[in-house]
Design an enzyme around this catalytic site. Structure first.
Site, mmCIF file in Angstrom:
data_model
loop_
_atom_site.group_PDB
_atom_site.id
_atom_site.type_symbol
_atom_site.label_atom_id
_atom_site.label_comp_id
_atom_site.label_asym_id
_atom_site.label_seq_id
_atom_site.Cartn_x
_atom_site.Cartn_y
_atom_site.Cartn_z
ATOM 1 N N ASP A 45 12.163 -2.031 6.663
ATOM 2 C CA ASP A 45 10.769 -2.425 6.911
ATOM 3 C C ASP A 45 10.631 -3.952 7.004
ATOM 4 O OD1 ASP A 45 7.928 -3.086 6.314
ATOM 5 O OD2 ASP A 45 7.751 -0.927 6.036
ATOM 6 N N ARG A 47 8.309 -5.882 6.362
ATOM 7 C CA ARG A 47 7.409 -6.552 5.405
ATOM 8 C C ARG A 47 8.044 -6.789 4.042
ATOM 9 N NH1 ARG A 47 3.100 -1.850 5.899
ATOM 10 N NH2 ARG A 47 5.088 -0.764 5.696
HETATM 11 CO CO CO Z 1 10.428 1.588 3.901
#
Ligand code: CO
Length: 197
Positions: A45, A47
């Site tokens: 991910d 982020r």
């Molecule tokens: Co994830």
């Protein structure tokens, strides 16, 4: 090429300038080798970048990332990174770092078909099956989602411990600690699940 693409190279040049202003030998020193104390298995991910959220510099964390931070026993990529971290770099800590709002965990909870990735997410469905009773007892879907993120981290910690690499290190008496963390995107804070082994 579009501006958003070029920006990365502009940023890179600025960063190099800043680093060299602080320390002329910065890059030269990095080129001489690495001795990180941590090996981290995190989610891909965009982020949840481990270096950024822990405020460390290049050279401090050896990192393996995949969807939903899984430690899969047949994954040669993960096993090779683990072996290198434990046997060559001799890290002191191995960390499995999950995060709330994980798209991989959310996809595993749904009955929808996602194609190829379902073969990867089946590892999370195994975690759901192992902890079926606890999860069934949670009626709130968001609460269940958060708990599954945590349980997934805990099971990946178990998976790391069960690898031949870790078992060998344990027998030789110099195995690193294995920790489970969860990162909360919504507030930016890291939580240690206190399952260290
Ligand atoms: Co994830």
């Amino acid at each position: 090429m579009e501006q958003s693409y070029k920006r990365l190279f502009d940023n890179n040049r600025k960063w190099v300038e800043e680093k060299l202003n602080e320390d002329k030998e910065y890059f030269h020193r990095l080129s001489e080798g690495q001795k990180p104390e941590f090996f981290l298995i995190g989610c891909s991910d965009s982020r949840v970048s481990p270096d950024l959220i822990t405020g460390v510099q290049p050279g401090e964390i050896f990192i393996h990332r995949n969807i939903a931070n899984l430690a899969v026993h047949t994954d040669l990529n993960f096993l090779s990174a683990l072996q290198y971290a434990v046997e060559v770099l001799q890290v002191k800590h191995v960390v499995v770092k999950g995060h709330y709002y994980c798209g991989g965990v959310r996809a595993a909870m749904s009955d929808d078909h996602h194609g190829l990735i379902d073969n990867w997410l089946v590892n999370i469905r195994d975690v759901m099956r192992l902890h079926q009773n606890e999860l069934l007892a949670i009626s709130d879907e968001e609460e269940k989602f958060r708990r599954l993120v945590e349980l997934n981290v805990i099971e990946q910690v178990n998976n790391v411990k069960a690898t031949s690499v870790m078992q060998k290190a344990i027998r030789s008496g110099n195995a690193p600690y294995v920790h489970g963390w969860v990162y909360d995107l919504n507030e930016g804070l890291l939580k240690d699940l206190e399952v260290s082994k």
